[in-house]
Enzyme design. Structure first.
Site, mmCIF file in Angstrom:
data_model
loop_
_atom_site.group_PDB
_atom_site.id
_atom_site.type_symbol
_atom_site.label_atom_id
_atom_site.label_comp_id
_atom_site.label_asym_id
_atom_site.label_seq_id
_atom_site.Cartn_x
_atom_site.Cartn_y
_atom_site.Cartn_z
ATOM 1 N N THR A 37 -18.477 -53.477 19.551
ATOM 2 C CA THR A 37 -17.851 -53.084 18.281
ATOM 3 C C THR A 37 -16.390 -53.519 18.260
ATOM 4 O O THR A 37 -15.780 -53.579 17.197
ATOM 5 C CB THR A 37 -17.912 -51.550 18.058
ATOM 6 O OG1 THR A 37 -17.348 -50.910 19.210
ATOM 7 C CG2 THR A 37 -19.322 -51.055 17.850
ATOM 8 N N ALA A 78 -14.160 -47.093 26.689
ATOM 9 C CA ALA A 78 -15.368 -47.844 26.299
ATOM 10 C C ALA A 78 -16.508 -46.865 26.070
ATOM 11 O O ALA A 78 -16.794 -46.019 26.908
ATOM 12 C CB ALA A 78 -15.739 -48.834 27.395
ATOM 13 N N SER A 123 -14.533 -36.070 23.117
ATOM 14 C CA SER A 123 -14.604 -35.876 21.662
ATOM 15 C C SER A 123 -14.775 -34.409 21.297
ATOM 16 O O SER A 123 -15.375 -33.625 22.054
ATOM 17 C CB SER A 123 -15.810 -36.659 21.145
ATOM 18 O OG SER A 123 -16.127 -36.288 19.830
ATOM 19 N N TYR A 147 -24.634 -38.185 21.675
ATOM 20 C CA TYR A 147 -23.222 -38.575 21.861
ATOM 21 C C TYR A 147 -22.407 -37.419 22.445
ATOM 22 O O TYR A 147 -21.704 -37.567 23.450
ATOM 23 C CB TYR A 147 -22.653 -39.006 20.497
ATOM 24 C CG TYR A 147 -21.167 -39.292 20.498
ATOM 25 C CD1 TYR A 147 -20.666 -40.519 20.933
ATOM 26 C CD2 TYR A 147 -20.253 -38.338 20.034
ATOM 27 C CE1 TYR A 147 -19.297 -40.769 20.913
ATOM 28 C CE2 TYR A 147 -18.893 -38.588 20.015
ATOM 29 C CZ TYR A 147 -18.415 -39.813 20.460
ATOM 30 O OH TYR A 147 -17.062 -40.067 20.439
ATOM 31 N N ARG A 220 -11.636 -30.712 7.988
ATOM 32 C CA ARG A 220 -11.444 -31.493 9.212
ATOM 33 C C ARG A 220 -9.973 -31.493 9.625
ATOM 34 O O ARG A 220 -9.081 -31.229 8.825
ATOM 35 C CB ARG A 220 -11.868 -32.962 8.988
ATOM 36 C CG ARG A 220 -13.350 -33.179 8.729
ATOM 37 C CD ARG A 220 -14.176 -32.917 9.970
ATOM 38 N NE ARG A 220 -15.589 -33.206 9.776
ATOM 39 C CZ ARG A 220 -16.490 -32.340 9.290
ATOM 40 N NH1 ARG A 220 -16.121 -31.127 8.934
ATOM 41 N NH2 ARG A 220 -17.755 -32.697 9.171
#
Ligand code: NAD
Ligand code: UD1
Length: 320
Positions: A37, A78, A123, A147, A220
């Site tokens: 990406t 990564a 995350s 994820y 958010r």
């Protein structure tokens, strides 16, 4: 004075590119990326930058790099960063996000005596949709996607390697990151990159409608990419961050409708919204308590309004 050498995995990506740009002010930087990406255009042309095309899930690629360089810092970014991709292809994602992290850790631990810090990009996805807010580092961990599960397992590995092998490390849980060069091309791209794309297409006189999932009341914590970079460098350089996990966010919270209104005002352009069904699994509210990282010196330098202004200024030039 000789520059210290820093490894940035995923350095050709959206966040990685910004981090590399900043690190090149002081360090020699080695980027490892498979360009899945990431893009070479995210990286500057610089005499102190070495780009290595390679895959973190391939042990041989990692070992060669660690044989050729002695690193002072490793920033491990990564990853397959798309939650949607992790749901479609959990095994492929796992090979990068989990196995890749173990390969890098195994190589880094051999340099543990000289490595000053291993910093891992985790995350807010580790918190999942458990409703207690704001999210503290000690809040319940309840990831709801491959994820998020891999990010939690990987950050746990990083901290375990500190205890087991004396590797100095920190993990950072990013909230919703935005800013220049974020790719808007997938429907699962960060919402602010999609909004930016819609605004610029409208400014250019093209048809563009923003798909609003749900009623826009979702909340958010959007953090400007330069603040993420500042937070990562702080974690690398601070001794107090050793073997700890930190939220990196802005500490501001906004509903999506507030963000849209703010962006329209900044850009001087009204967006057409098409309301869609709320996305399955969409988290209604996600925002961070950032007291822990503030205690070691972190300060957000961008309010949402400032960040959107900078992003708009950058992206409107990029569209011309
Ligand atoms: P990105 O997709 O732009 O960057 C990821 C980089 O990793 C790309 O350059 C990609 O080519 C590279 N990569 C992927 N698989 C690889 C592999 N097997 N070997 C080598 N390189 C590989 O995404 P980003 O938004 O810049 O994310 C950077 C990091 O931050 C990721 O770890 C992501 O999970 C994390 N993160 C991002 C956000 C966000 O809002 N963008 C939020 C939380 C966490
Ligand atoms: C983000 C992260 C994700 C992480 C999660 C943890 C991105 C791209 N994703 O997901 O990795 O697991 O935080 O909190 O940063 N929306 C629209 N229209 C669009 C796109 C999005 O209305 O065209 C809505 C979404 O339904 C969501 C909100 O905008 O309610 C934010 O979406 P998005 O930017 O994809 O991020 P998160 O879902 O918060």
């Amino acid at each position: 004075m000789r520059r210290k050498t820093v490894l940035v995995t995923g350095g050709a990506g959206f966040i990685g590119g910004h981090l590399v740009e900043r690190l090149l002010q002081n360090y020699r930087v080695v980027v490892l990326d498979n360009l899945s990406t990431g893009k070479m255009t995210n990286l500057p042309d610089h005499p102190h930058l070495d780009f290595i095309f390679g895959d973190v899930s391939q042990e041989a690629d990692i070992l060669t790099i660690f044989e050729n360089y002695q690193f002072s810092y490793v920033y491990h970014l990564a990853a397959v960063a798309s939650v949607a991709a992790s749901i479609e292809e959990p095994l492929v994602t796992h090979q990068t996000n989990m196995d890749g992290t173990i390969h890098i850790l195994n190589a880094a631990k051999e340099q543990a005596s000289t490595l000053q810090k291993f910093v891992f990009a985790s995350s807010a996805a580790v918190y999942g949709s458990e409703p207690t807010l704001p999210k503290h580092e000690t809040s319940a961990i309840a990831p709801i996607t491959p994820y998020g599960i891999d990010k939690y397992a990987a950050e746990s590995y990083v901290l375990a390697y500190s205890r087991l092998f004396g590797l100095k490390s920190s993990a950072a849980r990013f909230f919703n990151v935005y800013g220049p060069r974020q790719n808007p091309q997938s429907p699962y791209s960060g919402v602010l990159s999609i909004l930016t794309d819609c605004i610029n297409r409208k400014i250019m006189g093209n048809e563009a409608s923003f798909q609003l999932y749900g009623d826009g009341s979702q909340v958010r914590d959007f953090v400007y990419v330069e603040d993420i970079v500042a937070g990562l460098i702080l974690l690398a350089e601070s001794e107090e961050s050793q073997a700890e996990v930190f939220n990196i966010a802005s500490g501001e919270r906004h509903s999506l409708l507030e963000v849209i209104a703010m962006y329209e005002l900044i850009a001087g352009e009204k967006l057409s919204l098409t309301q869609r069904e709320e996305r399955a699994g969409d988290i209604h509210q996600s925002y961070a308590d950032i007291t822990k990282i503030e205690k070691i010196g972190y300060r957000t330098s961008h309010t949402l309004k400032m960040g959107l202004r900078k992003y708009h200024e950058y992206s409107s030039k990029a569209y011309v």
